[in-house]
Design a protein around this motif. Structure first.
Motif, short mmCIF file in Angstrom:
data_model
loop_
_atom_site.label_atom_id
_atom_site.label_comp_id
_atom_site.label_asym_id
_atom_site.label_seq_id
_atom_site.Cartn_x
_atom_site.Cartn_y
_atom_site.Cartn_z
N GLY A 464 37.60 38.37 43.32
CA GLY A 464 38.31 38.50 44.58
C GLY A 464 39.81 38.45 44.41
N HIS A 465 40.52 39.18 45.26
CA HIS A 465 42.00 39.29 45.26
C HIS A 465 42.58 38.94 43.88
N PRO A 466 42.42 39.85 42.91
CA PRO A 466 42.68 39.53 41.50
C PRO A 466 44.06 38.96 41.18
N SER A 467 45.13 39.45 41.83
CA SER A 467 46.47 38.98 41.44
C SER A 467 46.90 37.72 42.17
N GLY A 468 46.19 37.36 43.26
CA GLY A 468 46.54 36.16 44.00
C GLY A 468 47.79 36.26 44.84
N PRO A 475 54.57 35.92 45.00
CA PRO A 475 54.26 36.96 44.02
C PRO A 475 52.92 36.68 43.35
N GLY A 476 52.25 37.72 42.94
CA GLY A 476 51.01 37.52 42.21
C GLY A 476 51.30 37.05 40.80
N TYR A 477 50.30 36.44 40.17
CA TYR A 477 50.50 36.05 38.78
C TYR A 477 50.32 37.28 37.90
N GLU A 478 51.01 37.26 36.78
CA GLU A 478 50.95 38.40 35.87
C GLU A 478 49.58 38.48 35.20
N LEU A 479 49.06 39.70 35.11
CA LEU A 479 47.77 39.94 34.46
C LEU A 479 47.89 41.14 33.53
#
Length: 569
Positions: A464-468, A475-479
């Motif tokens: 779910g919502h992969p980047s958060g 901001p989303g966390y880096e993946l």
């Protein structure tokens, strides 16, 4: 007044009470009341206006009277009095990720910080480091958060943009001199966030349209070019640009110019020039200078010898060719709603109410995924409550026709990548969506490893919502999306396209490449109330923007095939 509007005022009251240094009990009472009101399935305003009795857990006489004042008068006197005691700009500091009312109070009392520029200045001049707990690393993180907040200024999520678009559409529709108009710009091609609204108007009298705009909006500026452009700000401060022409030959070229990205339009102009056509002042002419008078955009693209390009994919330099013109997903392709929260956790409505509403919208199944036990703040489900919920779902499925409720969970992913239930519990679900809700400070390598380990769990059906990310606020966390995609394909785990307006996650830019690798997706409203079901229309747009078809989306499958995706060992 809707529940969420009442909730916002109560939440703001909690903020100012914290700034004022009032007791934690008082702050918590208002914050809890805000959550209770927002999650309630009661239409509080209707009950107040019709003088019907109602009760909400944890809300006593004082708060009830303030809620009623809010409904009847649109304000809370107690809140108004609190606002007068402090600079209004303190609220703007909440836009900095990681900063809450307690820190804002500390900055204000110790350093007199009231605005974002002052906060940045005190970070740079070393004053913040004099406060307890603020070493060099923490100040650096704070500066990064400030930079993020600065970059979001003047931007909007889709909901307020749509509200203003509806209001301006209503205004233009009321003008007899407006023959036709269309919303263009980023809203027409769909985007994550927006800086302005853009309209194209075909009118019979530019002067009359200008006069109507000047009568309604302040600060109108005029370009003086052909076609004419009027710029102004609406009451909430949102920038609007209205292009107006009286020339039918301008209509379609102007739609294309204002809809596509700069790169897409430049590619079209280069293509038209290569065919000996002249594109000037929003009119396309043949080699002899005769203008083409298009009725529809399809004819424009056909003249250039390429297939019609849907507005949603007019990004970058993309020009469609017959061999790769995608059969884009449509809203009607979805057969089920997935990722829905009920009153069992932090949702506003009962399972039955949600199931019936889902059926009324034409869906044949609903995957209920309430929060898991780690999400204490969201009333996550302990194992005994899971068993009780499953009993209710079984009873509903025996009684209801035309809709099937599937047993799901949104299981928290711990920092080490494990899920927060053991195998015996996970086995009881039809589907498991694994999501990250905390520990968002991991670096790219750790965050990627965390999701991959979650996907390796044999009970995980989707991430779910992969980047958060939370658009504009976090901001989303880096993946490493290449590794995430490879792991999803290898482990037969779907990636969620979360259609909540505050998320839009997974980002559309990753969808096409992931699909080419064989990834499958779910489109979810992440609904916490029945009205949230409508979010799926945004998810469909995101999927279309990523060039996805119904073949890529698992909840386009009938319920039996959808359930078969759950790879229980």
């Amino acid at each position: 007044m809707e529940n969420f509007q009442i909730s916002r005022l109560l939440d703001e009251t909690a903020f100012w009470l914290e700034i004022a240094g009032e007791s934690p009990f008082a702050v918590r009472a208002y914050a809890t009341a805000a959550t209770t009101v927002n999650r309630s399935d009661l239409e509080i305003a209707e009950l107040v206006l019709s003088h019907q009795p109602y009760s909400l857990p944890g809300i006593g006489k004082t708060l009830s009277s303030q809620i009623e004042e809010c409904v009847l008068h649109g304000r809370i006197t107690f809140l108004d009095d609190l606002r007068k005691r402090f600079p209004e700009s303190l609220r703007s500091l909440l836009k900095v990720p990681g900063i809450g009312a307690k820190l804002i109070r500390l900055f204000y009392e110790q350093l007199g910080i009231t605005t974002l520029p002052l906060l940045k200045e005190n970070c740079l001049n070393g004053e913040i480091q004099k406060l307890p707990g603020f070493g060099e690393k923490r100040v650096q993180k704070l500066l990064e958060a400030i930079a993020f907040a600065e970059a979001q200024q003047g931007k909007y999520r889709i909901t307020p943009i749509e509200d203003e678009a509806r209001a301006l559409s209503s205004f233009l529709s009321s003008l007899p001199c407006v023959l036709r108009f269309k919303i263009t710009g980023k809203l027409r091609r769909f985007s994550n966030v927006y800086e302005k609204l853009v309209f194209v108007v075909l009118g019979s009298d530019i002067g009359q349209i200008k006069a109507a705009l000047e009568e309604t909006f302040a600060g109108i500026s005029q370009s003086g070019c052909v076609p004419e452009k009027f710029s102004f700000r609406t009451a909430p401060g949102m920038l609007c640009e209205v292009y107006v022409t009286e020339d039918q030959a301008c209509w379609v070229p102007l739609l294309i110019e204002t809809t596509g990205s700069a790169q897409h339009v430049a590619a079209l102009k280069q293509l038209s020039a290569s065919k000996g056509l002249l594109w000037q002042s929003s009119v396309l002419k043949d080699a002899q200078g005769h203008p083409f008078n298009f009725e529809k955009e399809e004819a424009f693209y056909a003249l250039l010898g390429i297939p019609y390009c849907e507005p949603v994919i007019r990004e970058n330099v993309y020009l469609p060719v017959v061999s790769d013109t995608p059969e884009l997903l449509n809203l009607g392709d979805l057969k089920g709603l997935v990722h829905c929260h009920s009153q069992w956790s932090d949702g506003a409505h009962s399972l039955e109410s949600m199931a019936l509403a889902c059926r009324d919208l034409g869906y044949t199944y609903m995957l209920i995924t309430d929060h898991s036990q780690s999400s204490k703040i969201a009333n996550g489900l302990e194992p005994d409550r899971i068993a009780a919920q499953h009993q209710e779902i079984d009873a509903l499925n025996r009684r209801l026709t035309g809709i099937r409720v599937l047993k799901g969970i949104e299981s928290d992913i711990r920092k080490d990548g494990s899920l927060d239930y053991d195998e015996a519990i996970l086995r009881t679900f039809d589907w498991v969506i694994a999501s990250v809700h905390n520990g968002l400070d991991l670096d790219k390598t750790e965050a990627t490893r965390r999701l991959i380990r979650a996907m390796e769990n044999p009970f995980t059906s989707a991430i779910g919502h992969p980047s958060g990310r939370h658009l504009l606020t976090r901001p989303g966390y880096e993946l490493d999306m290449e590794k995430i995609t490879d792991a999803a394909v290898t482990n037969k785990v779907a990636l969620e396209i979360n259609a909540s307006p505050k998320r839009f996650d997974l980002d559309w830019r990753h969808l096409k490449d992931a699909a080419h690798k064989g990834a499958r997706f779910i489109i979810s409203p992440d609904a916490h109330r029945i009205t949230g079901f409508q979010n799926v229309r945004y998810g469909v747009q995101l999927a279309r923007k990523g060039c996805l078809s119904s073949d890529h989306i698992l909840n386009c499958l009938p319920p039996e095939e959808f359930m078969a995706w759950q790879k229980k060992p």
